[in-house]
Design a protein around this motif. Structure first.
Motif: not given
Length: 497
Positions: A154-174
């Motif tokens: 309730a009160n969290e008018k937040i849209t669904a991200s629909g974002a998948a996981r970051i693919p394996e092996g992809k660099p994750k920079p700061d």
């Protein structure tokens, strides 16, 4: 039951409980029960103290309780009274502080004299007040339980991200988000101030940044802009040209707290480092707090003392005793918050972490007032007094802009050196310069700064007119092979506060 409720002034305790829990019910997902209970305890203690003092001359429990609850009701609901009169009163004088406080004082004196002289026991009045407040309190408790058990979002008018996981092996920079509040873009600086700020853009380009030439924010108010940017979407429930309400601001704050960007990154193993002015879920802001947790201001800002502290802040800041007793944010607090954000951000690249980091630092510069000179040295109170933009006094803003530019150079150089150019750095502003307002060019207020550094410098997704709402959509598509569709780069016209 009627006997119990008619013989004792339980309403002295019930009124502060109702006030706090009614506020809790309305801002459920932005407050914690610990914050609420501490606030309720403080207000109940104050109400009892007022009652005990009044009990001495009146020498009657019910009559003392009635006068105490009259005083405390004015204290608790002053904000509601003031805002209602301001919105609907036919004449401005009707909601002036001098009129409201004088009327309250006259009524209080008349009521006190009446209660002092009368012999009535007011049993029925006590019964109805006690019963009414119990009913209201139970209703709010039911709303709180419902939101906590059956409607957790309730009160969290937040849209669904629909974002998948970051693919394996992809660099994750700061990822460093360096947000400079109300930093105007080159277009508005040239047109409104005849000021050439190209040196800052040239510096960033020399460090490998893509710098948009004509960027705009989608909203011209900070909390709207950040709610939209960090959720990668427009605020669907906001009505264009509408003057932002308090509820709008609270809802936007909730959107920031539970943003899609931080949820996506946290779900993919990122550590969230919050050096901003907002609370992020599980990662509270590094903000100076005094008697109360910052979130309880959503409730306490309706009280008389809080309204006086805000509206007469310019005078209270000069009173050493009052500014310590009242919730006045002093110059020292504001300067310390800026310095703390700078210090934390400077130290962050050298801090070891076992996982990638998303660092959100929000600097209240070049937003006025100016507390520092261009080198970062603190200014005196007289030197930092705010001059009205309406009089064309841009010198203070430009001083803050130079301070921000020096800070950008310092932070960018430090991050790149400490990380070996392996971190993503976003340098941008939430919106442009809001004053003076130009009706013929409303979107020029949104002309902001937008620059980004990627280790691989693959900037194909960005354009010279990229707006804030697309910033993380493009970033996640570029870094993590996500499939976000870009939204229109448009400015949402907003009513003035």
């Amino acid at each position: 039951m009627k006997t119990v409720l008619s013989r004792q002034p339980w309403f002295v305790l019930l009124l502060p409980l109702f006030f706090v829990f009614h506020g809790f019910a309305g801002n459920f997902h932005y407050l914690s029960i610990i914050d609420v209970l501490s606030l309720a305890g403080m207000y109940m203690g104050a109400s009892v103290l007022v009652y005990l003092i009044i009990r001495l001359p009146l020498r009657n429990n019910i009559r003392a309780g009635l006068f105490a609850v009259f005083l405390m009701a004015f204290f608790f609901f002053f904000g509601f009274l003031f805002d209602t009169l301001k919105a609907y009163a036919p004449y401005r004088w009707m909601y002036k502080y001098s009129v409201l406080l004088s009327a309250f004082l006259v009524i209080a004196i008349i009521l006190f004299i009446y209660l002092l002289r009368t012999k009535r026991e007011f049993g029925n009045t006590a019964f109805y007040l006690n019963l009414l407040l119990i009913f209201y309190l139970l209703f709010d408790m039911g709303a709180i339980l419902y939101k906590g058990i059956f409607d957790p979002n309730a009160n969290e008018k937040i849209t669904a991200s629909g974002a998948a996981r970051i693919p394996e092996g992809k660099p994750k920079p700061d990822i460093y988000l360096l947000l400079f509040d109300e930093y105007a873009g080159d277009l508005s600086l040239r047109q409104w101030m005849n000021y050439d700020n190209s040196a800052n853009s040239n510096f960033l380009r020399s460090r490998g940044f893509f710098v948009a030439k004509a960027p705009f924010s989608n909203y011209k108010y900070t909390v709207f802009s950040m709610a939209s940017m960090l959720n990668m979407d427009f605020i669907s429930w906001y009505i264009e040209n509408k003057k932002p309400s308090r509820e709008d601001l609270v809802n936007c704050g909730t959107l920031v707290k539970h943003s899609e960007v931080t949820k996506f990154l946290a779900a993919n193993g990122y550590e969230i480092v919050n050096n901003s002015i907002f609370d992020i879920d599980k990662y509270p802001a590094h903000i100076n707090q005094r008697f109360l947790p910052v979130n309880t201001r959503l409730i306490s800002e309706e009280t008389l003392i809080y309204r006086l502290s805000v509206d007469f802040e310019w005078w209270l800041r000069k009173q050493p005793v009052l500014k310590k007793l009242l919730p006045v944010e002093t110059r020292e607090d504001e300067m310390m918050n800026i310095e703390r954000a700078i210090d934390f951000t400077m130290k962050e690249p050298s801090r070891e972490s076992g996982r990638p980091k998303f660092v959100y630092s929000h600097f209240m510069v070049p937003h006025l007032p100016n507390f520092f000179d261009c080198t970062g040295k603190r200014l005196s109170y007289e030197q930092s007094r705010f001059s009205s933009f309406l009089k064309g006094h841009y010198d203070q803003y430009l001083n803050n802009l130079q301070f921000a530019n020096n800070l950008i150079r310092k932070l960018v150089t430090n991050i790149q050196q400490q990380t070996g150019n392996r971190a993503v750095i976003i340098v941008m502003s939430d919106h442009g310069l809001r004053k003076p307002w130009h009706p013929s060019q409303p979107c020029l207020e949104n002309n902001n700064m937008n620059a980004i550094f990627l280790p691989g410098q693959q900037y194909d997704g960005w354009t010279d007119s990229t707006t804030n709402v697309n910033q993380f959509r493009i970033l996640f598509n570029t870094l993590f092979d996500q499939q976000y569709k870009l939204l229109p780069d448009s400015c949402i016209k907003m009513g003035h506060e």
